[in-house]
Write a protein that holds these residues in place. Sequence first.
Motif, PDB file in Angstrom:
ATOM      1  N   LEU A   1      -3.104   0.586  -3.724  1.00 17.44           N
ATOM      2  CA  LEU A   1      -2.414  -0.690  -3.761  1.00 17.44           C
ATOM      3  C   LEU A   1      -1.521  -0.713  -4.996  1.00 17.44           C
ATOM      4  CD1 LEU A   1      -2.070  -3.651  -2.703  1.00 17.44           C
ATOM      5  CD2 LEU A   1      -3.900  -4.267  -4.307  1.00 17.44           C
TER       6      LEU A   1
ATOM      7  N   ARG B   1     -13.877  -1.914 -11.422  1.00 18.41           N
ATOM      8  CA  ARG B   1     -13.957  -2.291 -10.012  1.00 18.41           C
ATOM      9  C   ARG B   1     -13.828  -3.797  -9.872  1.00 18.41           C
ATOM     10  NH1 ARG B   1     -17.795  -4.119  -6.333  1.00 18.41           N
ATOM     11  NH2 ARG B   1     -17.757  -3.184  -4.238  1.00 18.41           N
TER      12      ARG B   1
ATOM     13  N   ARG C   1      -8.419   1.974  -3.263  1.00 19.40           N
ATOM     14  CA  ARG C   1      -9.148   1.226  -2.240  1.00 19.40           C
ATOM     15  C   ARG C   1     -10.538   1.826  -2.074  1.00 19.40           C
ATOM     16  NH1 ARG C   1      -6.145   0.295   3.537  1.00 19.40           N
ATOM     17  NH2 ARG C   1      -7.236  -1.591   4.221  1.00 19.40           N
ATOM     18  N   GLU C   2     -11.549   1.004  -2.153  1.00 19.96           N
ATOM     19  CA  GLU C   2     -12.919   1.517  -2.107  1.00 19.96           C
ATOM     20  C   GLU C   2     -13.178   2.262  -0.799  1.00 19.96           C
ATOM     21  OE1 GLU C   2     -16.248  -0.050  -4.330  1.00 19.96           O
ATOM     22  OE2 GLU C   2     -16.981  -0.834  -2.422  1.00 19.96           O
TER      23      GLU C   2
ATOM     24  N   LEU D   1       0.853  -1.184   0.000  1.00 19.07           N
ATOM     25  CA  LEU D   1       0.000   0.000   0.000  1.00 19.07           C
ATOM     26  C   LEU D   1       0.887   1.232   0.000  1.00 19.07           C
ATOM     27  CD1 LEU D   1      -2.966  -0.493   2.527  1.00 19.07           C
ATOM     28  CD2 LEU D   1      -3.025  -0.590   0.033  1.00 19.07           C
TER      29      LEU D   1
ATOM     30  N   LEU E   1      -5.552  -9.018  -5.119  1.00 21.23           N
ATOM     31  CA  LEU E   1      -6.347  -7.962  -4.491  1.00 21.23           C
ATOM     32  C   LEU E   1      -6.828  -8.471  -3.132  1.00 21.23           C
ATOM     33  CD1 LEU E   1      -8.426  -6.855  -7.601  1.00 21.23           C
ATOM     34  CD2 LEU E   1      -6.305  -5.874  -6.726  1.00 21.23           C
TER      35      LEU E   1
ATOM     36  N   TRP F   1     -11.583  -2.949  -5.077  1.00 20.23           N
ATOM     37  CA  TRP F   1     -10.440  -2.212  -5.617  1.00 20.23           C
ATOM     38  C   TRP F   1     -10.760  -1.677  -7.004  1.00 20.23           C
ATOM     39  CZ3 TRP F   1      -6.582  -1.535  -2.169  1.00 20.23           C
ATOM     40  CH2 TRP F   1      -6.567  -2.394  -1.064  1.00 20.23           C
ATOM     41  N   TRP F   2     -10.315  -0.446  -7.273  1.00 21.57           N
ATOM     42  CA  TRP F   2     -10.585   0.242  -8.540  1.00 21.57           C
ATOM     43  C   TRP F   2      -9.279   0.438  -9.300  1.00 21.57           C
ATOM     44  CZ3 TRP F   2     -15.626   2.065  -9.818  1.00 21.57           C
ATOM     45  CH2 TRP F   2     -16.591   1.852  -8.821  1.00 21.57           C
ATOM     46  N   ASP F   3      -9.252  -0.098 -10.519  1.00 17.95           N
ATOM     47  CA  ASP F   3      -8.068   0.020 -11.371  1.00 17.95           C
ATOM     48  C   ASP F   3      -7.912   1.477 -11.821  1.00 17.95           C
ATOM     49  OD1 ASP F   3      -6.154  -0.053 -13.378  1.00 17.95           O
ATOM     50  OD2 ASP F   3      -6.930  -1.886 -14.288  1.00 17.95           O
TER      51      ASP F   3
ATOM     52  N   PHE G   1      -4.131   0.315  -7.824  1.00 13.54           N
ATOM     53  CA  PHE G   1      -5.558   0.164  -7.573  1.00 13.54           C
ATOM     54  C   PHE G   1      -5.964   1.026  -6.387  1.00 13.54           C
ATOM     55  CE2 PHE G   1      -4.065  -3.531  -9.768  1.00 13.54           C
ATOM     56  CZ  PHE G   1      -5.102  -3.919 -10.613  1.00 13.54           C
TER      57      PHE G   1
ATOM     58  N   GLU H   1     -12.102  -6.128   0.775  1.00 12.85           N
ATOM     59  CA  GLU H   1     -12.117  -4.787   0.190  1.00 12.85           C
ATOM     60  C   GLU H   1     -12.529  -4.913  -1.275  1.00 12.85           C
ATOM     61  OE1 GLU H   1     -10.914  -2.102   1.990  1.00 12.85           O
ATOM     62  OE2 GLU H   1      -9.666  -3.001   3.556  1.00 12.85           O
TER      63      GLU H   1
ATOM     64  N   GLY I   1     -12.235  -7.931  -3.725  1.00 16.48           N
ATOM     65  CA  GLY I   1     -11.011  -8.456  -3.153  1.00 16.48           C
ATOM     66  C   GLY I   1     -11.034  -9.959  -2.997  1.00 16.48           C
TER      67      GLY I   1
END
Length: 741
Positions: free
Chosen positions: A608, A637, A658-659, A602, A623, A629-631, A656, A627, A640
């Motif tokens: 990430l 999206r 973090r939501e 992180l 991932l 994760w958004w590229d 990525f 959680e 995890g």
Amino acid sequence: MPPKYDFAHTTQLDAVELLSSRSSRVDFDAGDGLHLVVEAHAPGVFRLRCGQANVLNEEKPSARVRAVADMLLARQEAVGECVVTPHEDGKGWRITQGEISLDVLTDPVRIALYRGETQVLASDVSEHEPAFGYNALDDDDNAVWNAAFTLADDERLYGLGETSGDLNRREEAIVSDDPAHRALPLAWSPRGWGVYVNTMHRAHHDLGVAPTASAYTLSVEDNVLDLFIFAGEPVEILNQYSALTGRAGQPVLWAMGAWLQQPEGQSAIDTLGLVERMRELQLPLDVVKFATPAAWGFQADKAVFEWDSQRFPEAKPLLARFREQHVHLAATGFPGVIQSTPLFEELEDRGWLLTNDDGGAQVFEGNEATGGRPYGLLDLTYRDVYNLWIERHRQLIDDGLDAPVCNAQIDIPDGVSARNGDTGAILRTQYPLLARRGLFEAVAGHKVPPEGVVPSTDLFPAAQRLPWQLGPEVTNDWDGLEHTLRTALSIGASGVPVQVHNIGSARAPLDNMSAELYLRWLTVGVFSANFCFQGVPGLMPWDFGDEALEQARTWLQWRYRLVPYVLGAIEDSVRTGLPVQRSMALSFPNDPEAHNWDLQYLLGPALLVAPVMQPGNSVNVYLPKGEAWWDLNTGYRYEGGTTLAVEWGLDKYPVFGREGHMLCLGPAVQHAGEFNSARILDEVWMFGMPVHNPVVMRNKIRVMQMQGSSYIKGLEGLRILPAEGLEVKRRGAEVRISRAR
């Protein structure tokens, strides 16, 4: 180095009896004039000390003892509260603070640490070592103490300083005062415990080493065994550890920009030419770090610094020319006095240099900083010498120096002593601390909070208080890239928040440095605390062709856009003790699969990073579970707990979001001086519905949730890029983020 312990002659602590208990302290009689003292030092933190009763209960410790305590601990008073209850079987006591409890057991003496009803740490008793024991030395003031803790078969251990190998330190043996071991004093387990050895003396850490492969065995050469036992998630342990031992000062904004290392032997004028070329090619830059040897030293017959006249003729005007290019300056100094000078004899007569067994000044072999000339070391334990070290550097700062660099982690022989009597391990441990602390005092002056950077490779207890750790010398290949990343993650797991990565090495062969490797290395630097270009031919962005140069320029723009976020992460470390680059074990202790992906990390709390660590574009990314994760490249999206196999060209990088978090970006600039201090942010990216206040420098952005929407203050005038499925409505100074209808 003497044997670490002799269990055949170790006295086991067999029994203790309760003497007294107070709100934060419990005293036990351990027999033979020994006491065991347990303190509820802070929530989730117990302090265990064992030693002679008169030492533990000393009301007025000497100035020397107080000075060492100040070096090790920023908070010495216990602030927790505890309740003591005896076990029903009469063989122990439970000391409880909140949900954390420590059992002190007898026959033999041992401990067990609990989080709620779950035991997370317990003493180990075996034929090879006692749970707690001591071995008296010939010197009446010292003993060799040992403590052993049981390890689960699959338990991993982290911290304890720098490593280029596996971040899991299991099966390693580490010696605190051996410069080659690069040791720091905190160990922790994702299971929920940590141990900090509070001493300047030698400590051996055997982390599941045969014959005690199922135990973490400590051996400490001191008159008191002094341990802090932590219970909690790893982030909580680092928080409490840094609150206890001290947190980093505030770095200045310009230090967040790109750095450039001057090639060895290059003149300052030629280095200025490198800076001018970077400006012409629109490659952002903020700092030049001058090469060794030391840029200044004492005059031959006076305790006054002077710039190296061959390298820096008319130093002030020369340094001013760099200022005209909006570049700040870092340069190396060293607390040595050249043996061949009259000043050496004068300071030897005064007793201002470290001495040998014969009472004369110890002469050390020459090193890089001294240009190979033999030298004596200033005795920085003596207050007058320490103050001289500070004041002389303040004069250099007035000349135009911004960041003094000092590497003073020297393998001082056991027979060398300081004026206050310190020698051996304690002198080896505290000397680099004193040198660097004095430089930080010179740089920070009387600023509140303290602000500045003192670059150094040295590691020592409480090193995290003094920001700007320099990365290691590495090879110019994929192994070298992995090496620098592992050292950053390992010292981060040990409480040091920042490492500056070198982009390659000017001292290693360049045969394996390709455009692909160079750009992958640069992107690791971009998505880190910071990095430093090496100014030699073959390691500058223009050395790999026009396409690579354009891609490097794009990544550098990204770096400067990330400055508000990365500096915010460093400011966050001042509050929490968390590093900028956070290992997977530190960030996701309850996801064992994540621990296997130990080159991912992180960056701060929101990003990430899955660095590309081998040739080619194919990358596998894990991932972490629990959680979403958004590229950052595609906006997709992902849930995890999954592994992605993806292709990333040199113009992309696996990062990525973090939501629930936001990423606050600044403008693309050529140096930090172009940031508008009144409006440092430019754009905000949202990863799903915002839940958390963003990490950003000088943060004034606040998130509040109500009825399924997020209300945010502090985004005035910024572009907002919401995640798919969300809509943005501005209402004066407030922004509402809600689900699109």
